[in-house]
Write a protein that holds these residues in place. Structure first.
Motif, mmCIF file in Angstrom:
data_model
loop_
_atom_site.group_PDB
_atom_site.id
_atom_site.type_symbol
_atom_site.label_atom_id
_atom_site.label_comp_id
_atom_site.label_asym_id
_atom_site.label_seq_id
_atom_site.Cartn_x
_atom_site.Cartn_y
_atom_site.Cartn_z
ATOM 1 N N THR A 18 1.028 -1.379 0.141
ATOM 2 C CA THR A 18 0.123 0.423 -0.108
ATOM 3 C C THR A 18 0.367 1.176 -0.184
ATOM 4 O O THR A 18 0.484 2.207 -0.886
ATOM 5 N N THR A 53 1.827 1.658 -3.658
ATOM 6 C CA THR A 53 0.614 2.035 -4.550
ATOM 7 C C THR A 53 0.518 3.633 -3.719
ATOM 8 O O THR A 53 -0.300 4.054 -5.313
ATOM 9 N N ASP A 54 -0.090 4.086 -3.077
ATOM 10 C CA ASP A 54 -0.253 5.403 -3.049
ATOM 11 C C ASP A 54 -0.030 5.916 -3.241
ATOM 12 O O ASP A 54 -0.380 7.095 -4.007
ATOM 13 N N LYS A 55 1.732 5.647 -3.963
ATOM 14 C CA LYS A 55 2.357 6.980 -4.692
ATOM 15 C C LYS A 55 2.632 7.025 -5.943
ATOM 16 O O LYS A 55 1.828 8.234 -6.134
ATOM 17 N N ASP A 87 -0.751 8.910 -5.821
ATOM 18 C CA ASP A 87 -0.640 10.522 -5.909
ATOM 19 C C ASP A 87 -0.431 11.003 -6.692
ATOM 20 O O ASP A 87 -0.805 12.110 -7.828
ATOM 21 N N LYS A 124 -8.124 6.545 -4.257
ATOM 22 C CA LYS A 124 -7.610 7.808 -3.380
ATOM 23 C C LYS A 124 -8.622 8.726 -3.225
ATOM 24 O O LYS A 124 -9.413 8.088 -3.728
#
Length: 87
Positions: A41, A44-46, A49, A87
């Protein structure tokens, strides 16, 4: 890990498909696959974003854990191995 855009054209894509190919997952149970998801995670959050930064309003990553031959792990037929991350 491999990734590819889904959609008509890469610049118009709002969903990306990522596959994490592993030699093995042990034990084969839902907790193991959920732990893989939680470990990936931050990465994948990067990506999500960055997708938002370039103007994708509702970025989605389809994240699938597969074996090294890109097929589901034997014994995981009734487990969740594909996650939709947003997100």
């Amino acid at each position: 890990m491999t990734g590819a855009p889904l959609g008509e054209k890469a610049k118009q894509a709002t969903e990306y498909n990522f596959m994490l190919k592993l030699e093995q997952v042990s034990p084969i149970n839902q907790q193991s696959f959920d732990e893989i998801k939680s470990k990936i995670t931050p990465y994948t959050d990067k990506i999500l974003d960055k997708m938002q930064e370039v103007g994708i309003k509702y970025p989605t990553l389809k994240f699938t854990v597969m074996d090294k031959n890109a097929v589901p792990f034997k014994g995981s037929e009734h487990l969740t191995t594909t996650f939709f991350l947003t997100k």
